[in-house]
Write a protein that holds these residues in place. Structure first.
Motif, PDB file in Angstrom:
ATOM      1  N   ALA A  16      10.367   4.806   4.176  1.00 44.04           N
ATOM      2  CA  ALA A  16       9.584   3.573   4.045  1.00 44.04           C
ATOM      3  C   ALA A  16       8.468   3.786   3.044  1.00 44.04           C
ATOM      4  O   ALA A  16       7.944   4.899   2.897  1.00 44.04           O
ATOM      5  N   ILE A  17       8.122   2.729   2.339  1.00 42.42           N
ATOM      6  CA  ILE A  17       6.923   2.698   1.496  1.00 42.42           C
ATOM      7  C   ILE A  17       5.924   1.778   2.176  1.00 42.42           C
ATOM      8  O   ILE A  17       6.229   0.614   2.461  1.00 42.42           O
ATOM      9  N   LEU A  18       4.754   2.294   2.455  1.00 45.48           N
ATOM     10  CA  LEU A  18       3.685   1.541   3.113  1.00 45.48           C
ATOM     11  C   LEU A  18       2.557   1.335   2.109  1.00 45.48           C
ATOM     12  O   LEU A  18       1.970   2.307   1.630  1.00 45.48           O
ATOM     13  N   LEU A  19       2.267   0.104   1.784  1.00 44.17           N
ATOM     14  CA  LEU A  19       1.170  -0.211   0.864  1.00 44.17           C
ATOM     15  C   LEU A  19      -0.124  -0.299   1.660  1.00 44.17           C
ATOM     16  O   LEU A  19      -0.292  -1.177   2.493  1.00 44.17           O
ATOM     17  N   ALA A  20      -1.025   0.647   1.403  1.00 42.17           N
ATOM     18  CA  ALA A  20      -2.283   0.715   2.161  1.00 42.17           C
ATOM     19  C   ALA A  20      -3.398  -0.052   1.473  1.00 42.17           C
ATOM     20  O   ALA A  20      -4.572   0.169   1.750  1.00 42.17           O
ATOM     21  N   ASP A  21      -3.058  -0.948   0.591  1.00 45.07           N
ATOM     22  CA  ASP A  21      -4.025  -1.823  -0.071  1.00 45.07           C
ATOM     23  C   ASP A  21      -3.441  -3.222  -0.088  1.00 45.07           C
ATOM     24  O   ASP A  21      -2.270  -3.411  -0.414  1.00 45.07           O
ATOM     25  N   SER A  22      -4.238  -4.212   0.277  1.00 44.79           N
ATOM     26  CA  SER A  22      -3.744  -5.596   0.309  1.00 44.79           C
ATOM     27  C   SER A  22      -3.842  -6.266  -1.046  1.00 44.79           C
ATOM     28  O   SER A  22      -3.262  -7.326  -1.262  1.00 44.79           O
ATOM     29  N   PRO A  55     -11.553   0.506   3.855  1.00 45.67           N
ATOM     30  CA  PRO A  55     -10.265  -0.119   3.524  1.00 45.67           C
ATOM     31  C   PRO A  55      -9.740  -0.942   4.688  1.00 45.67           C
ATOM     32  O   PRO A  55      -9.935  -0.605   5.853  1.00 45.67           O
ATOM     33  N   LYS A  56      -9.054  -2.001   4.356  1.00 40.63           N
ATOM     34  CA  LYS A  56      -8.556  -2.928   5.368  1.00 40.63           C
ATOM     35  C   LYS A  56      -7.688  -2.226   6.409  1.00 40.63           C
ATOM     36  O   LYS A  56      -7.775  -2.521   7.608  1.00 40.63           O
ATOM     37  N   VAL A  57      -6.827  -1.295   5.984  1.00 38.49           N
ATOM     38  CA  VAL A  57      -5.892  -0.667   6.928  1.00 38.49           C
ATOM     39  C   VAL A  57      -6.594   0.217   7.942  1.00 38.49           C
ATOM     40  O   VAL A  57      -5.993   0.614   8.949  1.00 38.49           O
ATOM     41  N   LEU A  58      -7.874   0.524   7.716  1.00 34.61           N
ATOM     42  CA  LEU A  58      -8.633   1.326   8.684  1.00 34.61           C
ATOM     43  C   LEU A  58      -9.556   0.464   9.545  1.00 34.61           C
ATOM     44  O   LEU A  58     -10.281   0.997  10.396  1.00 34.61           O
ATOM     45  N   GLN A 115     -10.853   7.703   1.810  1.00 34.92           N
ATOM     46  CA  GLN A 115     -11.005   7.432   3.243  1.00 34.92           C
ATOM     47  C   GLN A 115      -9.655   7.435   3.953  1.00 34.92           C
ATOM     48  O   GLN A 115      -9.518   7.969   5.050  1.00 34.92           O
ATOM     49  N   ILE A 116      -8.659   6.819   3.319  1.00 37.06           N
ATOM     50  CA  ILE A 116      -7.336   6.731   3.944  1.00 37.06           C
ATOM     51  C   ILE A 116      -6.690   8.102   4.047  1.00 37.06           C
ATOM     52  O   ILE A 116      -6.157   8.485   5.100  1.00 37.06           O
ATOM     53  N   SER A 170     -17.762   7.488  -3.902  1.00 36.02           N
ATOM     54  CA  SER A 170     -18.295   8.446  -2.937  1.00 36.02           C
ATOM     55  C   SER A 170     -19.504   7.879  -2.225  1.00 36.02           C
ATOM     56  O   SER A 170     -19.824   8.255  -1.119  1.00 36.02           O
ATOM     57  N   SER A 171     -20.191   6.960  -2.863  1.00 39.00           N
ATOM     58  CA  SER A 171     -21.324   6.291  -2.233  1.00 39.00           C
ATOM     59  C   SER A 171     -21.244   4.819  -2.602  1.00 39.00           C
ATOM     60  O   SER A 171     -21.635   4.421  -3.679  1.00 39.00           O
TER      61      SER A 171
END
Length: 729
Positions: free
Chosen positions: A25-31, A44-47, A81-82, A455-456
């Protein structure tokens, strides 16, 4: 044969040809959208937590459960972060699922992401064959083994079959989908035999006319079309490797649906085909905006997503304990005896709830401190939030670390991003979004990133976005901290569509009115947005075989099911009105039919609710009518609609709920007292019944004293009006 696993058997294929092909599977972790700003500028949205579990955990848990062996997580915005989360979670060493990350901070669309994966594929051969394509904000429990097998067998017969899209019916009407998920209405045209997708449209449906325009060439080339206007695109796709190469060959393919799918459908040169797979009993939904975030959260609490529910340990967190009325609590929650935690509520680890506070239909995260006499309804309070005494929060989202000082109020639709402070007694206006980060003076397009990696975030937010900010004082009171973002020009009227707040009643009326205003103009290029479009001969045969006699019976059952679900799940009246009116349009019923079916559902619930006497039954009925007065009231604005309710009541008492018969006059009087039934409607019903047979005047006779009282009151009122006219003269 492959090994047996939780989600069902592995896909069984030829052992020589498929023996070494892993299910991938390919999971896109960005909308690749900005719909969750300002929250996603910092995380990030997925978190983001979905019922206290990061969204991506739902997607990964489902893929593992469904038999997927290897997932490639594509990371872009906030990629560090992801990656850090995945490396420090159970997914880094999961025995059944290999999770690998692919990072590219330069991609600004799903198309860019798939092109980058294709380029990496050329060097590493990571994708070995057919794969599942999903985003990291997907919640599902559907099995995949049979679907993948179906896709592969179709591909063997037709090498141009490169993709299978998962769709699900959004019952009961086109507008229900919008009300639940906050997305545009979707229109599909599908070959009824092969399930090949022939037309896909999100943007150009003529809602007022209830029709959509199709190309004449499509109507001429296909003997029959299955038309859908009540489908939800689950954004779960089974793809052949050619899909990746098509993105590489077409740089104008950015969005998966608006560009890729529609591009494939109109491309006559390559001849590639996309097919659909409709699921029924399984759950599948994507979190696209704050409204769908609210809807999916409620579905999880109501256990439609089982086994991914709050009391099951599927993410490494400690499972919560399920109590009565759908209340989930961690074992170490500290709750005052005078506090009231109501139905459909989740409370996380270490949270404290003070005296006299009331929480209903909400999710509370871990480590929160809720003071005394606080009201929280229909809201999402994330982790480590402090809410001081006397605050009111309704239909809002409150992110980690927020502090809401004493007496503050969050009106419906408010979103408070991380670590914001709301000042004492401050009222945050409805639909406001607040953040410690000031709003960019120039918004990027909806196709671009949530945020570049930094980073910040607070210090380096501007890197890559080229935005200007200007300093100013807090917008959240003298002792507050944070800034209220202004709604972008032109978007103010759309905020309600994507909010966690209930749809406003004026918008409900607008939607219904728009769908009722069918101008009945005939146009050969326009077709109704439901059912199967056939040749003339087929249509005649179908009409002859379709008796259509039971339409009202089916309609009434659908209304009853909708009403019972609203009672069980605490669905707001506005959304129930939308659903019932959608049913009315789908079944071609009148508003009076809605009134009768709604009242029937209410009275049937009263009868089905345990009772030991006629008095208890009467109390049940009056309680339900009073609680759902706005729902019934929406459908009984006219005299004819009110008469329909009275006649439905008679019918019930005679046929299906005879024990209500002795209460007919009492309940009729109650409905008059609370202004659901007007004097004119009751008297007209009485006049019509006066000439009926003796057997049909049973309930009229029961109401004789009440009817006489109404007549006398009416005569007195007429006399008073005459006296006033004489005095004026």
């Amino acid at each position: 044969m492959g090994a047996q696993k939780k989600g069902g058997a592995r896909v069984s294929e030829d052992p020589v040809e498929q023996g070494h092909q892993r299910l991938q599977a390919i999971l896109l972790a960005d909308s690749f959208t900005t719909k969750f700003r300002p929250v996603t500028l910092e995380r990030p949205k997925v978190l983001l937590p979905l019922v206290n579990v990061p969204m991506i955990d739902y997607t990964l848990a489902w893929l593992e459960f469904a038999g997927i062996e290897e997932v490639f997580v594509f990371c872009c915005a906030h990629s560090a972060q992801i990656i850090d989360y995945l490396e420090n979670s159970e997914w880094s060493s999961h025995p059944n699922l290999s999770v690998r990350t692919i990072e590219s901070q330069k991609s600004i669309s799903a198309g860019d992401a798939l092109r980058y994966i294709y380029e990496q594929q050329a060097e590493t051969s990571q994708i070995q064959g057919d794969f599942v394509l999903v985003s990291g904000d997907t919640v599902s429990n559907m099995p995949l083994a049979d679907l993948i097998k179906e896709h592969r067998e179709r591909k063997k017969k037709d090498e141009k079959a490169i993709m299978t899209m998962v769709i699900k019916q959004s019952k009961p009407s086109p507008i229900t989908h919008q009300s639940r998920l906050g997305t545009d209405q979707l229109f599909l045209a599908v070959d009824p035999k092969t399930k090949q997708l022939l037309h896909y449209e999100e943007d150009k449906i003529d809602h007022a006319r209830g029709s959509v325009c199709l190309e004449k060439s499509l109507l001429q080339s296909e003997p029959s079309l299955l038309l859908y206007s009540d489908m939800q695109d689950c954004y779960i796709d089974i793809c052949s490797p050619e899909v990746l190469s098509l993105f590489e060959d077409n740089f104008d393919y950015q969005h998966l649906r608006r560009h890729f799918v529609k591009g494939v459908l109109v491309d006559d040169i390559m001849g590639y085909k996309i097919f659909t797979h409709e699921i029924d009993s399984s759950y599948a939904a994507r979190i696209d905006n704050f409204r769908s975030y609210d809807t999916v959260s409620k579905d999880i609490i109501q256990r439609w997503t089982f086994p991914y529910v709050p009391d099951i340990n599927f993410s490494g967190n400690r499972p919560l304990k399920l109590g009565r009325q759908g209340i989930y609590k961690a074992s170490d929650v500290v709750q005052s005896r005078s506090a009231d935690v109501g139905s459909s509520t989740v409370v996380g680890d270490g949270t404290k709830i003070g005296d006299g506070s009331r929480i209903l239909n909400s999710v509370i995260g871990s480590g929160c401190c809720i003071g005394s006499n606080v009201v929280i309804e229909g809201s999402y309070i994330w982790n480590n939030v402090v809410i001081e005494d006397g605050c009111e929060i309704r239909n809002a989202i409150v992110c980690d670390g927020v502090k809401i000082r004493e007496g503050a109020v969050l009106e419906p639709g408010v979103v408070l991003s991380f670590n914001v402070v709301v000042g004492r007694g401050f009222v945050v206006p409805a639909y406001s979004k607040a953040s410690l980060l000031q709003q960019p003076t120039k918004e990027d397009s909806d196709e671009e990133l949530e945020c570049v990696e930094s980073s910040s975030v607070a210090a380096d937010l501007l890197a890559g976005l080229n935005l200007e900010m200007e300093a100013r004082e807090s917008d959240l009171g003298p002792d507050g901290a944070g800034y209220i973002w202004e709604v972008c020009e032109g978007a103010n009227d759309e905020e309600w569509k994507h909010s966690v707040a209930p749809i406003p009643m004026d918008k409900v009326a607008e939607i219904i009115q728009a769908m009722e205003d069918d101008d009945d103009r005939e146009d050969e290029s326009c077709v109704p947005t439901s059912g199967e479009l056939r040749s003339d001969a087929d249509s005649i045969n179908t009409d002859m075989n379709d008796p259509g006699d039971d339409d009202y019976g089916y309609f009434e059952k659908e209304v009853e099911g909708t009403f019972l679900r609203a009672v069980e799940e605490g669905i707001v009246v506005e959304n129930v009105i939308l659903e019932i009116n959608g049913l009315r349009l789908s079944y071609n019923m009148e508003s009076a039919d809605c009134a009768g079916a709604t009242f029937y559902s209410m009275m049937k619930l009263a009868v089905d609710t345990p009772h030991n006497s006629a008095d208890e039954l009467c109390k049940n009925a009056v309680s339900i009518i009073t609680k759902w007065k706005r729902l019934l009231g929406f459908h009984v604005k006219k005299t004819d609609e009110q008469i329909e309710v009275i006649m439905k009541f008679e019918e019930m008492c005679q046929e299906t709920a005879k024990e209500l018969g002795t209460l007919f006059a009492k309940i009729l009087h109650v409905m008059y007292e609370i202004d659901l039934l007007q004097e004119d409607a009751i008297l007209r019903w009485a006049e019509e019944k006066a000439g009926a047979d003796e057997a049909d005047r049973v309930y009229l006779q029961q109401c004789e004293a009440f009817i006489q009282w109404l007549k006398e009151a009416s005569e007195e009122e007429d006399d008073d009006e005459d006296d006033e006219e004489e005095e004026d003269a």
